[in-house]
Each structure stands twice: as C-alpha cells, then as structure tokens.
Scaffold this motif. Sequence first.
Motif, short mmCIF file in Angstrom:
data_model
loop_
_atom_site.label_atom_id
_atom_site.label_comp_id
_atom_site.label_asym_id
_atom_site.label_seq_id
_atom_site.Cartn_x
_atom_site.Cartn_y
_atom_site.Cartn_z
N THR A 56 0.82 -0.63 0.07
CA THR A 56 0.10 -0.04 0.07
C THR A 56 1.45 1.17 0.12
OG1 THR A 56 -0.67 -0.28 2.39
CG2 THR A 56 -2.49 -1.56 1.11
N ASP A 57 1.64 1.10 -0.17
CA ASP A 57 2.84 2.74 -0.25
C ASP A 57 3.13 2.94 -1.82
OD1 ASP A 57 5.37 4.25 -0.29
OD2 ASP A 57 5.42 3.31 1.84
N PHE A 58 3.33 3.53 -1.96
CA PHE A 58 3.57 4.11 -3.41
C PHE A 58 4.68 3.96 -4.23
CE2 PHE A 58 2.82 7.42 -7.57
CZ PHE A 58 1.55 6.34 -8.17
N HIS A 59 5.76 4.49 -3.39
CA HIS A 59 6.58 4.02 -3.16
C HIS A 59 8.05 2.85 -2.28
CE1 HIS A 59 6.26 8.35 -4.51
NE2 HIS A 59 5.81 8.22 -3.60
N GLU A 60 8.93 2.52 -3.41
CA GLU A 60 9.82 1.28 -2.57
C GLU A 60 10.19 1.99 -1.67
OE1 GLU A 60 14.41 -0.54 -3.76
OE2 GLU A 60 12.94 -0.10 -5.42
N VAL A 61 9.96 0.85 -0.52
CA VAL A 61 9.70 0.77 0.46
C VAL A 61 11.22 0.01 1.60
CG1 VAL A 61 8.57 -0.31 3.22
CG2 VAL A 61 7.55 0.40 1.23
N ASP A 62 11.33 1.07 2.21
CA ASP A 62 13.25 0.35 2.76
C ASP A 62 12.85 -1.60 4.05
OD1 ASP A 62 15.33 -0.33 4.60
OD2 ASP A 62 16.22 1.82 4.76
N VAL A 63 12.42 -2.09 3.54
CA VAL A 63 11.95 -3.41 4.52
C VAL A 63 12.92 -3.53 5.76
CG1 VAL A 63 11.34 -5.83 3.89
CG2 VAL A 63 10.33 -4.44 1.91
N GLU A 64 13.81 -3.84 5.70
CA GLU A 64 14.43 -4.14 6.54
C GLU A 64 14.01 -2.49 8.06
OE1 GLU A 64 16.35 -6.99 7.30
OE2 GLU A 64 15.36 -7.36 5.35
N ALA A 65 14.06 -1.08 7.21
CA ALA A 65 14.16 -0.46 8.00
C ALA A 65 12.34 -1.15 8.44
CB ALA A 65 14.55 0.69 8.02
N THR A 66 11.70 -1.09 8.40
CA THR A 66 10.32 -0.46 8.66
C THR A 66 10.37 -2.43 9.57
OG1 THR A 66 9.50 0.11 6.02
CG2 THR A 66 8.14 -1.14 7.65
N LYS A 67 10.29 -2.94 9.28
CA LYS A 67 10.01 -4.18 9.88
C LYS A 67 11.31 -4.15 11.40
CE LYS A 67 11.94 -9.55 9.68
NZ LYS A 67 12.55 -10.28 8.46
N ALA A 68 12.24 -3.84 11.06
CA ALA A 68 13.04 -3.03 12.79
C ALA A 68 12.74 -2.34 13.61
CB ALA A 68 14.62 -2.73 12.23
N TRP A 69 12.09 -1.24 12.97
CA TRP A 69 10.93 -0.90 13.55
C TRP A 69 9.49 -1.25 13.96
CZ3 TRP A 69 6.82 3.83 12.68
CH2 TRP A 69 6.25 4.29 13.32
N MET A 70 8.69 -2.03 13.40
CA MET A 70 7.47 -3.07 13.40
C MET A 70 7.73 -3.71 15.38
SD MET A 70 5.86 -3.53 10.02
CE MET A 70 5.33 -4.72 10.72
N GLN A 71 9.49 -4.73 14.88
CA GLN A 71 9.73 -5.10 16.13
C GLN A 71 9.73 -4.78 17.57
OE1 GLN A 71 12.15 -7.61 14.32
NE2 GLN A 71 10.93 -8.78 12.59
N SER A 72 10.61 -3.33 17.07
CA SER A 72 10.77 -2.84 18.13
C SER A 72 9.65 -1.80 19.15
CB SER A 72 12.04 -2.20 17.73
OG SER A 72 11.60 -0.72 17.45
N ALA A 73 9.15 -1.69 17.88
CA ALA A 73 7.83 -0.74 18.77
C ALA A 73 6.60 -1.37 19.28
CB ALA A 73 8.00 0.46 18.01
N ARG A 74 5.84 -1.02 19.75
CA ARG A 74 4.35 -1.42 20.16
C ARG A 74 3.58 -0.87 20.81
NH1 ARG A 74 0.42 -2.39 24.43
NH2 ARG A 74 2.06 -1.71 26.07
N PHE A 75 2.36 -0.85 18.77
CA PHE A 75 1.90 0.28 18.65
C PHE A 75 0.25 0.36 19.36
CE2 PHE A 75 4.67 0.17 15.31
CZ PHE A 75 5.21 0.96 14.67
N THR A 76 0.41 1.56 20.46
CA THR A 76 -0.67 0.67 21.35
C THR A 76 -2.07 2.00 20.68
OG1 THR A 76 -0.11 2.91 22.11
CG2 THR A 76 0.29 0.58 23.12
N LYS A 77 -2.12 3.27 20.03
CA LYS A 77 -3.61 4.22 19.79
C LYS A 77 -3.50 4.77 17.80
CE LYS A 77 -5.55 7.59 22.07
NZ LYS A 77 -5.99 9.07 23.72
#
Length: 132
Positions: A56-77
């Motif tokens: 759903t991203d119009f541009h190329e995604v930095d997959v590794e950086a996105t994956k790292a943020w998803m794994q290090s953060a707990r999204f709450t609201k």
Amino acid sequence: MPNDTDTLCPCGSQKPYDECCGRYIEGGANAPTAEALMRSRFTAYVRGDLDYLVDTDFHEVDVEATKAWMQSARFTKLEILKVIKGKALDKKGRVEFKAHYTEEGEERVHHELSDFEKYKGKWYYSGGLAAT
C-alpha cells in the motif's frame, strides 16, 4: 491470536477487526478512502503485517528498516486529527494523525501529515511529513 470476529480493530474505530481494517489487510477489499487506508496501515503495524505496508506504499519501502521498527515498537493507539479530501471520488488526500507507541520502555508519539494518492482505483500512501 483471538478470533478476529471478537477482536476490536486496533485503529480505534470500535468495530471488529474483520469488519474494519481486516477486510483490507486480508485482501478482501481495497480501502475506499485515504483515512481507511491510514487506519489499516496503522493496524498493519500493530499486527506486524509488513506485506500490507509494502503493498500500500506508492514508493519503494525500506523493508529492513520498517521490519525493525515494527519489531522494536508496540503500537498502542491511533488518533486521526484531520482529514483533507481523500474521499472515494478524490484522487489525493491528506491525513494528520498521531500514532502512539512504546519503544525501549518509553511512551512515544509519531505525529505526521500523510499524503495519499489513488492510482488505478486503489489508495496508496505517497509520503509524509513529521508534524510538530
């Protein structure tokens, strides 16, 4: 994971996941508005659905950086602050939001003005600016 028919969607809509963002993330439908896409992308971060974020991203995604943020953060609201255009018949839209999350034991907020574009009938995230 609990049965999705019984689980409220993480986007804050107060609807069950499968009647809200689940329809888009699981591939049954496309988000009809920029706001719906914003909500579903937040939900994808909560659920760790990297493929949906890439798709759903119009541009190329930095997959590794996105994956790292998803794994290090707990999204709450998610707080939707403002929506400019981005309705079903629009070609572009902007959503101002605050995504609350916890990282390294610290409560944080990501405040962004996100831009969305519709291409061939499907909404995509096309970029964003950090807001203050």
